[in-house]
Write a protein that holds these residues in place. Sequence first.
Motif, PDB file in Angstrom:
ATOM      1  N   ARG A 138       0.854  -1.188   0.000  1.00  0.00           N
ATOM      2  CA  ARG A 138       0.000   0.000   0.000  1.00  0.00           C
ATOM      3  C   ARG A 138       0.895   1.246   0.000  1.00  0.00           C
ATOM      4  NH1 ARG A 138      -3.034  -1.595   5.368  1.00  0.00           N
ATOM      5  NH2 ARG A 138      -0.820  -1.779   5.849  1.00  0.00           N
ATOM      6  N   VAL A 139       0.831   2.023  -1.113  1.00  0.00           N
ATOM      7  CA  VAL A 139       1.755   3.135  -1.330  1.00  0.00           C
ATOM      8  C   VAL A 139       0.986   4.458  -1.443  1.00  0.00           C
ATOM      9  CG1 VAL A 139       3.588   4.051  -2.800  1.00  0.00           C
ATOM     10  CG2 VAL A 139       3.299   1.559  -2.587  1.00  0.00           C
ATOM     11  N   ALA A 140       1.415   5.447  -0.671  1.00  0.00           N
ATOM     12  CA  ALA A 140       0.864   6.804  -0.762  1.00  0.00           C
ATOM     13  C   ALA A 140       1.898   7.718  -1.416  1.00  0.00           C
ATOM     14  CB  ALA A 140       0.508   7.325   0.624  1.00  0.00           C
ATOM     15  N   ILE A 141       1.406   8.700  -2.171  1.00  0.00           N
ATOM     16  CA  ILE A 141       2.259   9.620  -2.920  1.00  0.00           C
ATOM     17  C   ILE A 141       2.036  11.046  -2.417  1.00  0.00           C
ATOM     18  CG2 ILE A 141       2.851  10.519  -5.209  1.00  0.00           C
ATOM     19  CD1 ILE A 141       3.352   7.458  -4.850  1.00  0.00           C
ATOM     20  N   LEU A 142       3.138  11.693  -2.044  1.00  0.00           N
ATOM     21  CA  LEU A 142       3.093  13.089  -1.592  1.00  0.00           C
ATOM     22  C   LEU A 142       3.942  13.945  -2.515  1.00  0.00           C
ATOM     23  CD1 LEU A 142       2.458  15.359   0.433  1.00  0.00           C
ATOM     24  CD2 LEU A 142       4.483  14.610   1.725  1.00  0.00           C
ATOM     25  N   THR A 143       3.329  14.958  -3.097  1.00  0.00           N
ATOM     26  CA  THR A 143       4.065  15.947  -3.879  1.00  0.00           C
ATOM     27  C   THR A 143       4.243  17.188  -3.018  1.00  0.00           C
ATOM     28  OG1 THR A 143       3.196  15.125  -5.964  1.00  0.00           O
ATOM     29  CG2 THR A 143       4.044  17.375  -5.960  1.00  0.00           C
ATOM     30  N   VAL A 144       5.483  17.654  -2.923  1.00  0.00           N
ATOM     31  CA  VAL A 144       5.797  18.856  -2.159  1.00  0.00           C
ATOM     32  C   VAL A 144       6.164  19.942  -3.165  1.00  0.00           C
ATOM     33  CG1 VAL A 144       7.292  19.880  -0.421  1.00  0.00           C
ATOM     34  CG2 VAL A 144       6.610  17.469  -0.219  1.00  0.00           C
ATOM     35  N   GLY A 158       3.902  13.523  -9.548  1.00  0.00           N
ATOM     36  CA  GLY A 158       3.031  12.714  -8.688  1.00  0.00           C
ATOM     37  C   GLY A 158       2.205  11.731  -9.500  1.00  0.00           C
ATOM     38  N   GLN A 159       1.706  12.187 -10.651  1.00  0.00           N
ATOM     39  CA  GLN A 159       0.900  11.310 -11.492  1.00  0.00           C
ATOM     40  C   GLN A 159       1.729  10.164 -12.065  1.00  0.00           C
ATOM     41  OE1 GLN A 159      -2.550  11.586 -11.743  1.00  0.00           O
ATOM     42  NE2 GLN A 159      -2.200   9.503 -12.480  1.00  0.00           N
ATOM     43  N   ILE A 160       2.977  10.445 -12.424  1.00  0.00           N
ATOM     44  CA  ILE A 160       3.875   9.377 -12.901  1.00  0.00           C
ATOM     45  C   ILE A 160       4.006   8.307 -11.823  1.00  0.00           C
ATOM     46  CG2 ILE A 160       6.302   8.841 -13.399  1.00  0.00           C
ATOM     47  CD1 ILE A 160       6.389  11.582 -14.908  1.00  0.00           C
ATOM     48  N   ARG A 179      -3.056  10.251  -2.078  1.00  0.00           N
ATOM     49  CA  ARG A 179      -2.275  11.283  -2.752  1.00  0.00           C
ATOM     50  C   ARG A 179      -2.531  12.613  -2.070  1.00  0.00           C
ATOM     51  NH1 ARG A 179      -2.915  12.999  -9.088  1.00  0.00           N
ATOM     52  NH2 ARG A 179      -1.045  14.285  -9.202  1.00  0.00           N
ATOM     53  N   ALA A 180      -1.467  13.391  -1.963  1.00  0.00           N
ATOM     54  CA  ALA A 180      -1.598  14.750  -1.457  1.00  0.00           C
ATOM     55  C   ALA A 180      -0.570  15.626  -2.152  1.00  0.00           C
ATOM     56  CB  ALA A 180      -1.391  14.793   0.060  1.00  0.00           C
ATOM     57  N   VAL A 181      -0.924  16.890  -2.294  1.00  0.00           N
ATOM     58  CA  VAL A 181       0.004  17.910  -2.772  1.00  0.00           C
ATOM     59  C   VAL A 181       0.028  18.984  -1.695  1.00  0.00           C
ATOM     60  CG1 VAL A 181       0.538  19.577  -4.586  1.00  0.00           C
ATOM     61  CG2 VAL A 181      -0.604  17.426  -5.182  1.00  0.00           C
ATOM     62  N   VAL A 207       6.002   7.626  -0.905  1.00  0.00           N
ATOM     63  CA  VAL A 207       6.996   8.161  -1.828  1.00  0.00           C
ATOM     64  C   VAL A 207       6.681   9.638  -1.996  1.00  0.00           C
ATOM     65  CG1 VAL A 207       8.059   8.016  -4.107  1.00  0.00           C
ATOM     66  CG2 VAL A 207       7.154   5.939  -3.026  1.00  0.00           C
ATOM     67  N   THR A 208       7.672  10.477  -1.692  1.00  0.00           N
ATOM     68  CA  THR A 208       7.481  11.912  -1.882  1.00  0.00           C
ATOM     69  C   THR A 208       8.247  12.349  -3.116  1.00  0.00           C
ATOM     70  OG1 THR A 208       9.391  12.778  -0.632  1.00  0.00           O
ATOM     71  CG2 THR A 208       7.424  12.175   0.632  1.00  0.00           C
TER      72      THR A 208
END
Length: 182
Positions: free
Chosen positions: A20-26, A38-40, A55-57, A82-83
């Motif tokens: 289970r992977v969450a993606i954070l864009t800073v 982030g979409q990639i 997902r969060a930005v 993964v950020t």
Amino acid sequence: MSGLTPGGGIKPELPFKPVRVAILTVSDTRDESNDTSGQILIDRVKDAGHEFAGRAVVRDDIEKIRATVRGWIDSKEVDAVVTTGGTGLTGRDVTVEALEPLFHKVIDGFSVVFHLVSYATVGLSTLQSRATAGIIDGVFVFCLPGSNGAVKDGWDKVISAQLDSRHKPCNMVELMPRLLEK
């Protein structure tokens, strides 16, 4: 460096265990509508067969970065974060400052290997990245630069194999049940 080839590999005959992977864009300039990095990552997580867990930005703000990652970790619904973004050298790049103090263990080899693969792509410009990884309360956290190329290198050439339970001689998935042992 071009003669360096990695050992190990995926053993397709073994069972795959989704993570289970969450993606954070800073970023101070991106939102979900223009967050290509982030979409990639989201696309690659799903294509690999993992569970996309969120997902969060968020802006380049230490407390917002920490709160977002801490929320995912505390939910117990995320195995890895993964950020992307905030790992550079400018004053606004604070992802490393936000998350490294929370690491119970630093995954030193991640930065080394990331820079090796990044060097093959961007040469000495890899010096401008402070890509890092660690473990927070049993959850893997990987911090990548914000460029599309860096995200592709980080996921495709480093993270994806270690989050694949079929990668041998070892992988991080097999460590997950033991990350919190004392």
